[in-house]
Design a protein around this motif. Sequence first.
Motif, mmCIF file in Angstrom:
data_model
loop_
_atom_site.group_PDB
_atom_site.id
_atom_site.type_symbol
_atom_site.label_atom_id
_atom_site.label_comp_id
_atom_site.label_asym_id
_atom_site.label_seq_id
_atom_site.Cartn_x
_atom_site.Cartn_y
_atom_site.Cartn_z
ATOM 1 N N ILE A 58 7.587 -0.048 14.651
ATOM 2 C CA ILE A 58 6.407 -0.800 14.316
ATOM 3 C C ILE A 58 5.796 -0.193 12.818
ATOM 4 C CG2 ILE A 58 3.706 -1.049 14.563
ATOM 5 C CD1 ILE A 58 4.121 -0.659 17.520
ATOM 6 N N PRO A 59 5.903 -1.070 11.761
ATOM 7 C CA PRO A 59 5.548 -0.927 10.336
ATOM 8 C C PRO A 59 4.072 -0.293 10.302
ATOM 9 C CG PRO A 59 5.664 -3.282 10.536
ATOM 10 C CD PRO A 59 6.251 -2.439 11.931
ATOM 11 N N GLU A 60 3.908 0.728 9.404
ATOM 12 C CA GLU A 60 2.640 1.056 9.172
ATOM 13 C C GLU A 60 2.173 0.240 8.248
ATOM 14 O OE1 GLU A 60 0.022 5.019 8.120
ATOM 15 O OE2 GLU A 60 2.319 5.219 7.839
ATOM 16 N N VAL A 61 0.886 -0.342 8.522
ATOM 17 C CA VAL A 61 0.159 -1.188 7.483
ATOM 18 C C VAL A 61 -1.059 -0.551 7.138
ATOM 19 C CG1 VAL A 61 -0.953 -3.296 7.196
ATOM 20 C CG2 VAL A 61 1.339 -3.329 8.442
ATOM 21 N N LYS A 62 -1.109 -0.281 5.846
ATOM 22 C CA LYS A 62 -2.494 0.359 5.144
ATOM 23 C C LYS A 62 -3.105 -0.903 4.371
ATOM 24 C CE LYS A 62 -0.898 5.052 5.209
ATOM 25 N NZ LYS A 62 -0.850 6.194 4.477
ATOM 26 N N PRO A 63 -4.364 -1.411 4.808
ATOM 27 C CA PRO A 63 -5.134 -2.532 3.912
ATOM 28 C C PRO A 63 -5.532 -1.577 2.629
ATOM 29 C CG PRO A 63 -5.827 -2.525 6.209
ATOM 30 C CD PRO A 63 -4.831 -1.057 6.186
ATOM 31 N N PRO A 64 -5.726 -2.569 1.483
ATOM 32 C CA PRO A 64 -6.191 -1.857 0.243
ATOM 33 C C PRO A 64 -7.481 -1.108 0.294
ATOM 34 C CG PRO A 64 -5.858 -4.248 -0.152
ATOM 35 C CD PRO A 64 -5.577 -3.920 1.689
ATOM 36 N N PHE A 71 -11.970 -8.335 -1.185
ATOM 37 C CA PHE A 71 -11.949 -9.602 -0.735
ATOM 38 C C PHE A 71 -12.035 -10.415 -2.011
ATOM 39 C CE2 PHE A 71 -14.218 -13.647 -0.056
ATOM 40 C CZ PHE A 71 -13.337 -14.111 0.867
ATOM 41 N N GLY A 72 -11.100 -11.246 -2.169
ATOM 42 C CA GLY A 72 -11.039 -12.014 -3.437
ATOM 43 C C GLY A 72 -10.352 -11.314 -4.795
ATOM 44 N N ALA A 73 -9.806 -10.378 -4.644
ATOM 45 C CA ALA A 73 -9.416 -9.646 -5.784
ATOM 46 C C ALA A 73 -8.442 -10.300 -6.510
ATOM 47 C CB ALA A 73 -9.056 -8.299 -5.208
ATOM 48 N N ALA A 84 -4.637 -8.798 5.030
ATOM 49 C CA ALA A 84 -4.922 -8.264 4.053
ATOM 50 C C ALA A 84 -4.544 -9.091 2.855
ATOM 51 C CB ALA A 84 -4.232 -6.782 3.854
ATOM 52 N N GLU A 85 -3.412 -9.816 2.888
ATOM 53 C CA GLU A 85 -2.900 -10.505 1.731
ATOM 54 C C GLU A 85 -3.734 -11.745 1.745
ATOM 55 O OE1 GLU A 85 0.680 -11.506 0.482
ATOM 56 O OE2 GLU A 85 1.460 -9.508 0.699
ATOM 57 N N ALA A 86 -4.170 -12.457 2.700
ATOM 58 C CA ALA A 86 -5.170 -13.528 2.793
ATOM 59 C C ALA A 86 -6.486 -13.384 2.144
ATOM 60 C CB ALA A 86 -5.324 -14.201 4.355
ATOM 61 N N LEU A 87 -6.908 -12.032 2.631
ATOM 62 C CA LEU A 87 -8.254 -11.798 2.054
ATOM 63 C C LEU A 87 -8.122 -11.461 0.497
ATOM 64 C CD1 LEU A 87 -9.424 -9.429 4.910
ATOM 65 C CD2 LEU A 87 -10.359 -11.550 4.405
#
Length: 724
Positions: free
Chosen positions: A17-23, A31-33, A271-274
């Motif tokens: 399982i890859p580790e995912v770290k949101p920004p 959001f919207g960056a 995260a990418e969508a946000l």
Amino acid sequence: MSNIRFKALQDVLSRTIPEVKPPSSKISDYFGANVFDKKKMKEYLSTEAYQGIINSIEKGEPIPRDLAEQIAAAMKSWALGKGATHYTHWFQPLTGTTAEKHDAFFEPTADGGAIERFSGDALAQQEPDASSFPSGGIRNTFEARGYTAWDPSSPAFLMARTLCIPTVFVSYTGEALDYKVPLLKALSVLDKAAVDVCHYFDKGIEKVNASLGIEQEYFLVDIALFNARPDLYLTGRTLFGHISAKNQQLEDHYFGSIPGRVYAYMQDMEAEALLLGIPLKTRHNEVAPSQFECAPIYEEINLAIDHNQLLMDVMDRVARRHNFKVLLHEKPYAGINGSGKHNNWSLITNTGKNLLSPGKTPKNNLMFLTFFVNTIKAVYEHADLLRASISSVNNDHRLGANEAPPAIISIFLGSQLNDVLDEIETSRISKKIKEDNLLWQGIPKIPQILPDNTDRNRTSPFAFTGNKFELRAVGSSANSASPMTVLNLIVADQLKKFKYDVDKLIKKGEKKDLALLMVIKRYIKESKNIRFEGNGYSDAWEKEAEARGLANIKTTPKALDAMLSEKTDILFAETGIFTPREAHARHEILLDAFYKKLQIEARVIGELVLNVIIPAAIAYQSKLIENVKGLKDLGLSSDTYAAQLDIITKISEHVNFIKTNVEQMVNERKKANVIEDLRQRAIDYDEKVKSFFQPIRYHVDKLEQLVDDTLWPLPKFRELLFIK
């Protein structure tokens, strides 16, 4: 298990399982960056330029070219600061996907150096090749010119290192070649018609926006298994495959604990969508194994559709990082639920009022009734056109196969509102307006309708769910712009007719509120047949719908006829959404796509059967024959190898049936290919070529149950459906 399947499963099982770290731990921080939104516009633009773009977004005013230069410079400055090297006009041609051509900001200078440049002209307009996209004959190969033009109402965004500018796409001669142009036209027509009707109740309302929330269903499958299934790879669905012993019958997947690998994917995708300003709010397991759903918060409809198109791209790209493939086909697996894209639609005024949300006062309830009943009447009058707008070869697997929702367009309201409309229809209107404005004799004022006061009906194509209508019939891979163009258009047309009918009564001397109620009452009666509260899957409903005069068109080629009907011609002409040439072109494009997708499926069936399935079956049959010969040579009685003989015989029967029917299917395909009339070619593909698909599949699936698992070449449903 065959070597291909073994290697594919080995690849799957070796993954971690890859580790995912949101920004950031807080969504509000990022959001919207990656969006050039109003906040960033204020930071980078002069007051004049900022106001110019706001006027364009809110009032539809054109942006002067000098301001476009300022905006382009600001966009470039922001994008370069985020690491961008290229820009592109991002548009939605009639392929059903999005399109883009990237150009570098870089330009060489006379002294041998280079600068980054992005002009107002480059922002406002570009020229992609219009002949290479579907045009329905509007553009020929030698007539290549087409234009993309900036849509300021949908903000630019950064995808990887490219500045993406949402645009419309039109031909050199001005015809729409995309989904966005007619949608924007329909929204403009709706805005005017809705504001005019709103003025009966509130003169302060200056604008009405259509609001949309799109629930996106999808399947995930391991990429290695996906690549080992040529049918899934080439068509988006499994053309063969026996149903797994365990599938969705226990309903244990729905809302269950999200598998670890899937959870990591969801976090990364969200995260990418946000970052792109897509306001994803909800995620959960859906009913079928390996089926999931994500849903955003409601947005203005043009932006919501752009975001959904972008989301589908993000979902697929991120899935590959996690060794998954996203399946957006409406029916990737036979025998379990398919996927839809539920469109939750409402109308919001510039004052913040939801026109489909009842209030506590009689005045607000009358306003609600006006837009509520007009929406019902619009769908009743143009149910055939709405059905056409959701038609595709993929969606036919759902709409025509007693799966949510059925092909019959009906409206579910819930018992409370249904009773209210029945009571209004049968009650006498008081000619004397009372002080409290309660005009209905014997009817209490309509209570405030809360979301949980209205039940949900999964079998209804168009259901009222508290303060919005939910169009459940849209397919999971579709561009929602098509059905939303139609829905907004027919509601706008109906509101214009409503205003005409009301004004006519007022001119005759009726009081305004009384005139409103009289027309509402008539519309309730006239549209009553489309309201249905029961089980849309039942055979009884099909019979009842027929008695009510409701159409039940299960296949796309015939459903699309509604696009060219006399009623539709009048609708398009009066609203200016499509010229006759544009309507005919879209009809042709949809028919062309329909038969070509079936053509591809038929070819894949033929190739897989002759090159993969039959050789595997014969290889196993040969092993059985050698076994029987050996037992016979030992002098054993035929009873000893009766089971082997039975399997040998059954394999021959299935192989002979499959080969014969594939040959017949190929012959029908060849006949259909030479039919000049596109509609008839599509019908022949649907009724003659496709008619072989299921019988061939049945016998292939029987072989799957007979042939040694180590020899069967294709990953089976039990391997595809359950994520390891």
